[in-house]
Write an enzyme that holds these catalytic residues in place. Structure first.
Site, PDB file in Angstrom:
ATOM      1  N   GLU A  97     -10.050  17.820  22.326  1.00 52.93           N
ATOM      2  CA  GLU A  97      -9.428  17.497  21.045  1.00 52.93           C
ATOM      3  C   GLU A  97     -10.251  18.128  19.921  1.00 52.93           C
ATOM      4  OE1 GLU A  97      -7.217  13.633  19.097  1.00 52.93           O
ATOM      5  OE2 GLU A  97      -9.333  13.442  19.593  1.00 52.93           O
ATOM      6  N   GLU A 114     -10.205   3.466  20.973  1.00 49.58           N
ATOM      7  CA  GLU A 114     -11.139   4.544  20.633  1.00 49.58           C
ATOM      8  C   GLU A 114     -11.816   4.273  19.295  1.00 49.58           C
ATOM      9  OE1 GLU A 114     -11.163   9.346  19.620  1.00 49.58           O
ATOM     10  OE2 GLU A 114      -9.298   8.213  19.586  1.00 49.58           O
TER      11      GLU A 114
END
Length: 261
Positions: A240, A143
């Site tokens: 998130e 990521e």
């Protein structure tokens, strides 16, 4: 409508971690993710998943000393043994919890280490971790994270991540595309989703600025959700974000999506 998973590291923090599973289920979530489960025994978490009928879809490999500012071990040539141990621990938790995706944080560029040396270490460690994960049917994710929130982070862009994935050459290595981080670094989210969909294994969301729930900032989430449907994305979208106010009050965007269906 995409499939949404509650991120229990940032959402429902009005309660303790183990109580958040029930809160997520009560809010209508069928899946959860979390950053680091290692403060709890795998059996404790597995019992909460069973009790509330939830699927755990993602967590991170151990990332070093988080409180001391560490954000992963994978690009540090001096931490190879510790990194390999972290892969084993992450896989053990994933197997116990039924998790099929593990995120490997790249880490900060270590002092006195060149980018070239860090890159070579990162690729070698990803090959090792991907092979270990593949033996258990687990996908490994990388990521890019924005350098405003995490100065010095090694992996900061989509093109860099895709190049690493290609160089590593592992069939179970994918991109974890976080809309919040990449809006801050690159913009053009829709264009990137179209271009990178074949290598995207997981998506996460939060609005910009503030990292709060959709609808509090500048990202056109309804259009992006429709685009994911049009593209046929069938993976999970992890929520998130840091709720602005109580978590239950932050879910109006999700109810609007459900009504759209």
């Amino acid at each position: 409508m995409p499939k949404f998973a509650a991120n229990l590291s940032l959402m429902f923090t009005e309660t303790g971690f183990l109580e958040r599973f029930g809160a997520a289920r009560a809010a209508g979530f069928e899946a959860v993710e979390f950053q680091f489960p290692y403060a709890f025994a795998p059996g404790e978490i597995a019992e909460r998943l069973r009790r509330h009928g939830l699927q755990a879809v993602l967590h991170n490999l151990p990332a070093g000393d988080w409180e001391a500012g560490e954000r992963g071990l994978a690009c540090d040539p001096r931490r190879r043994t510790q990194f390999e141990d972290s892969v084993g621990l992450g896989i053990a938790y994933a197997r116990a919890l039924g998790v099929r995706r593990l995120h490997c944080m790249a880490g900060l560029l270590p002092p006195d280490v060149s980018r070239e040396q860090a890159h070579a270490t990162y690729v070698a460690n990803l090959r090792y971790a991907a092979a270990r994960c593949a033996a258990h049917g687990i996908a490994l994710l990388v990521e890019p994270i924005n350098h405003h929130d995490v100065p010095g982070y090694f992996l900061t862009g989509t093109r860099q991540a895709c190049a690493v994935i290609q160089e590593t050459g592992a069939g179970n290595l994918y991109l974890q595309y976080d809309l919040y981080h990449m809006q801050r670094m690159e913009g053009e989210l829709a264009t990137t989703l179209r271009r990178c969909l074949p290598v995207i294994g997981h998506i996460q969301l939060a609005d910009v600025p503030g990292r709060h729930q959709p609808g509090t900032g500048d990202i056109p989430f309804p259009r992006l959700f429709r685009l994911l449907d049009e593209l046929g994305y069938d993976g999970w979208v992890g929520c998130e974000y840091v709720p602005r106010g109580p978590t239950a009050d932050s879910l109006g965007w999700l109810e609007a999506e459900r009504q759209r269906e």
